[in-house]
Design an enzyme around this catalytic site. Structure first.
Site, PDB file in Angstrom:
ATOM      1  N   ARG A 224      17.242  18.635 -37.589  1.00 20.84           N
ATOM      2  CA  ARG A 224      17.918  19.868 -37.208  1.00 20.84           C
ATOM      3  C   ARG A 224      17.541  20.213 -35.771  1.00 20.84           C
ATOM      4  NH1 ARG A 224      21.102  19.307 -40.670  1.00 20.84           N
ATOM      5  NH2 ARG A 224      21.491  20.604 -42.486  1.00 20.84           N
ATOM      6  N   HIS A 272      26.464  16.115 -34.176  1.00 23.41           N
ATOM      7  CA  HIS A 272      26.081  16.343 -35.588  1.00 23.41           C
ATOM      8  C   HIS A 272      26.969  15.507 -36.524  1.00 23.41           C
ATOM      9  CE1 HIS A 272      24.101  19.409 -38.503  1.00 23.41           C
ATOM     10  NE2 HIS A 272      24.331  18.271 -39.126  1.00 23.41           N
TER      11      HIS A 272
HETATM   12  P1  NDP Z   1      14.208  15.228 -48.549  1.00 26.00           P
HETATM   13  O1  NDP Z   1      13.860  16.541 -49.141  1.00 26.00           O
HETATM   14  O2  NDP Z   1      14.555  14.101 -49.467  1.00 26.00           O
HETATM   15  O3  NDP Z   1      13.035  14.723 -47.609  1.00 26.00           O
HETATM   16  C1  NDP Z   1      12.377  15.589 -46.749  1.00 26.00           C
HETATM   17  C2  NDP Z   1      11.098  14.922 -46.290  1.00 26.00           C
HETATM   18  O4  NDP Z   1      10.470  15.787 -45.331  1.00 26.00           O
HETATM   19  C3  NDP Z   1      10.097  14.742 -47.439  1.00 26.00           C
HETATM   20  O5  NDP Z   1       9.402  13.516 -47.281  1.00 26.00           O
HETATM   21  C4  NDP Z   1       9.132  15.914 -47.237  1.00 26.00           C
HETATM   22  O6  NDP Z   1       7.819  15.703 -47.718  1.00 26.00           O
HETATM   23  C5  NDP Z   1       9.111  15.992 -45.728  1.00 26.00           C
HETATM   24  N1  NDP Z   1       8.628  17.303 -45.275  1.00 26.00           N
HETATM   25  C6  NDP Z   1       9.129  18.531 -45.535  1.00 26.00           C
HETATM   26  N2  NDP Z   1       8.357  19.482 -44.972  1.00 26.00           N
HETATM   27  C7  NDP Z   1       7.344  18.835 -44.344  1.00 26.00           C
HETATM   28  C8  NDP Z   1       6.206  19.255 -43.619  1.00 26.00           C
HETATM   29  N3  NDP Z   1       5.952  20.546 -43.401  1.00 26.00           N
HETATM   30  N4  NDP Z   1       5.366  18.317 -43.141  1.00 26.00           N
HETATM   31  C9  NDP Z   1       5.602  16.992 -43.369  1.00 26.00           C
HETATM   32  N5  NDP Z   1       6.673  16.523 -44.056  1.00 26.00           N
HETATM   33  C10 NDP Z   1       7.523  17.434 -44.538  1.00 26.00           C
HETATM   34  O7  NDP Z   1      15.432  15.496 -47.537  1.00 26.00           O
HETATM   35  P2  NDP Z   1      16.517  14.459 -47.015  1.00 26.00           P
HETATM   36  O8  NDP Z   1      15.825  13.221 -46.615  1.00 26.00           O
HETATM   37  O9  NDP Z   1      17.635  14.357 -47.961  1.00 26.00           O
HETATM   38  O10 NDP Z   1      17.093  15.250 -45.722  1.00 26.00           O
HETATM   39  C11 NDP Z   1      16.256  15.589 -44.649  1.00 26.00           C
HETATM   40  C12 NDP Z   1      16.994  16.424 -43.620  1.00 26.00           C
HETATM   41  O11 NDP Z   1      17.928  15.637 -42.876  1.00 26.00           O
HETATM   42  C13 NDP Z   1      17.872  17.555 -44.141  1.00 26.00           C
HETATM   43  O12 NDP Z   1      17.108  18.669 -44.537  1.00 26.00           O
HETATM   44  C14 NDP Z   1      18.741  17.861 -42.939  1.00 26.00           C
HETATM   45  O13 NDP Z   1      18.101  18.799 -42.095  1.00 26.00           O
HETATM   46  C15 NDP Z   1      18.830  16.517 -42.221  1.00 26.00           C
HETATM   47  N6  NDP Z   1      20.183  15.960 -42.294  1.00 26.00           N
HETATM   48  C16 NDP Z   1      20.888  15.785 -41.131  1.00 26.00           C
HETATM   49  C17 NDP Z   1      22.148  15.256 -41.168  1.00 26.00           C
HETATM   50  C18 NDP Z   1      22.897  14.980 -39.906  1.00 26.00           C
HETATM   51  O14 NDP Z   1      24.075  14.620 -39.979  1.00 26.00           O
HETATM   52  N7  NDP Z   1      22.273  15.091 -38.746  1.00 26.00           N
HETATM   53  C19 NDP Z   1      22.796  14.882 -42.423  1.00 26.00           C
HETATM   54  C20 NDP Z   1      21.964  15.087 -43.584  1.00 26.00           C
HETATM   55  C21 NDP Z   1      20.706  15.622 -43.506  1.00 26.00           C
HETATM   56  P3  NDP Z   1       7.522  15.468 -49.293  1.00 26.00           P
HETATM   57  O15 NDP Z   1       8.040  14.075 -49.575  1.00 26.00           O
HETATM   58  O16 NDP Z   1       6.055  15.566 -49.394  1.00 26.00           O
HETATM   59  O17 NDP Z   1       8.279  16.528 -50.026  1.00 26.00           O
HETATM   60  C1  OXD Z   2      23.502  18.000 -43.923  1.00 25.02           C
HETATM   61  C2  OXD Z   2      24.122  17.837 -42.601  1.00 25.02           C
HETATM   62  O1  OXD Z   2      22.474  18.669 -44.050  1.00 25.02           O
HETATM   63  O2  OXD Z   2      25.261  17.311 -42.539  1.00 25.02           O
HETATM   64  O3  OXD Z   2      24.048  17.426 -44.883  1.00 25.02           O
HETATM   65  O4  OXD Z   2      23.515  18.185 -41.596  1.00 25.02           O
END
Ligand code: NDP
Ligand code: OXD
Length: 309
Positions: A224, A272
């Site tokens: 993000r 994005h």
């Molecule tokens: P998940 O919930 O599957 O994974 C998130 C990961 O981040 C987990 O490993 C989690 O740790 C880790 N995490 C969260 N908070 C912290 C912290 N404070 N310190 C360290 N690690 C942390 O999410 P997704 O992989 O499905 O998606 C991730 C993000 O990708 C979305 O939230 C979104 O913002 C972004 N995104 C962007 C898109 C784009 O088009 N640019 C499209 C889709 C998503 P733990 O495993 O311990 O819970």
């Molecule tokens: C999502 C994105 O969070 O598209 O799915 O950013």
């Protein structure tokens, strides 16, 4: 019982025919045509206007139309007692991994330099390492991070992942928490951010973090825009601490015209699009979640409001 659908006008136009086909048993209301709010039990939403969800007295389940749900948590009136699901869709996961692999390869193979050389009509060979000599660190080793990690590993990159909670993932070096972050940064020549935006991760990509990477490291941010302290990026690039950045997400989207990121020679901007929601597969996944919820069965990918993702 009805489902309220709210997304951008362009996305709504793509979703509308699919919803009729894949979820014929439901009545859909397409925002802003809400009708009688009292008979809306489900909401499928992307960036709903603040207060919209609180205005639905019979709401039972909120289904986010993206993987990230920070757009929902920004609403001060979000009804926090209503469960929220986020989208976990293998189609999107593949798309994100393509974006990450492309970005990492562009940075690794010095594309920014070769594009500049092409513009200058300059034929100059640069020393090139192989992927096995370019360690990649992934911030956020969840659904998207682990899949991208597997695909980068298949290309030969040594990959490590960082998460909030400690985990073992076969074939990867993993780190967790504050101490783990230092260790991950120290070894990462390319850093990929796939974190959710939460109070703990806001502004994590800042001058202090860049200084803990090896000199000349590069950044990919597809998490993000709020993860990046924008004012810290260009000084890090201009000083050579960072050698390049690929950015898909921004604090203000669309990225305003005239923003210095558009024209910086060491930044690649994309609008994005790393992993867009794909209505045909997403409709099937959300339809299934709503059916399960209605039958009282467990629903996958519920958001934990305590952690914010
Ligand atoms: P998940 O919930 O599957 O994974 C998130 C990961 O981040 C987990 O490993 C989690 O740790 C880790 N995490 C969260 N908070 C912290 C912290 N404070 N310190 C360290 N690690 C942390 O999410 P997704 O992989 O499905 O998606 C991730 C993000 O990708 C979305 O939230 C979104 O913002 C972004 N995104 C962007 C898109 C784009 O088009 N640019 C499209 C889709 C998503 P733990 O495993 O311990 O819970
Ligand atoms: C999502 C994105 O969070 O598209 O799915 O950013």
């Amino acid at each position: 019982m009805a489902i309220l659908f709210r997304s951008t006008p362009a996305a709504t136009a793509r979703w509308q025919p699919l919803l009729a086909e894949l979820m014929p048993e439901h009545e859909f209301r397409f925002w802003p045509e809400v009708g009688d709010p009292a008979n809306i039990e489900y909401a499928m939403v992307w960036q709903p206007p603040p207060g919209l969800l609180a205005s639905l007295p019979s709401l039972r389940l909120i289904c986010g139309l993206g993987a990230g749900i920070d757009h929902l948590l920004r609403d001060p009136d979000l009804p926090r007692h209503i469960p929220i699901t986020r989208l976990v869709d293998p189609y999107m996961t593949d798309a994100m991994s393509e974006y990450v692999a492309l970005s990492v390869l562009r940075l690794h193979r010095q594309d920014l330099d070769y594009l500049a050389q092409q513009r200058a009509q300059s034929w100059e060979e640069r020393e090139q390492k192989n992927a096995c000599e370019r360690p990649v660190g992934i911030l956020g080793f969840g659904t998207l991070g682990q899949d991208a990690g597997r695909k980068l590993k298949a290309l030969g990159f040594p990959v490590a992942g960082w998460s909030r909670t400690a985990k073992e993932v076969a074939g990867f070096v993993t780190y967790a928490g504050g101490d783990g972050l230092d260790a991950l940064l120290a070894r990462s020549e390319i850093l990929v951010c796939l974190l959710p935006l939460t109070t703990a991760t806001e502004g994590i990509l800042n001058a202090g973090l860049f200084a803990r990477l090896p000199r000349g490291a590069a950044l990919v941010n597809a998490g993000r825009g709020g993860h990046l302290v924008e004012a810290d990026l260009i000084p890090a690039l201009d000083s050579g601490q960072l050698s390049g950045a690929v950015l898909d997400v921004f604090r203000e989207e669309p990225l305003p015209k005239g923003h210095p990121f558009w024209s910086h020679p060491r930044i690649i901007v994309t609008p994005h699009i790393a992993a867009e929601t794909h209505p045909p597969t997403a409709a099937a996944i959300i339809g299934d979640a709503i059916r399960r919820f209605a039958k009282g069965e467990p629903v996958a990918n519920l958001v934990d409001l305590a952690t914010g993702y």
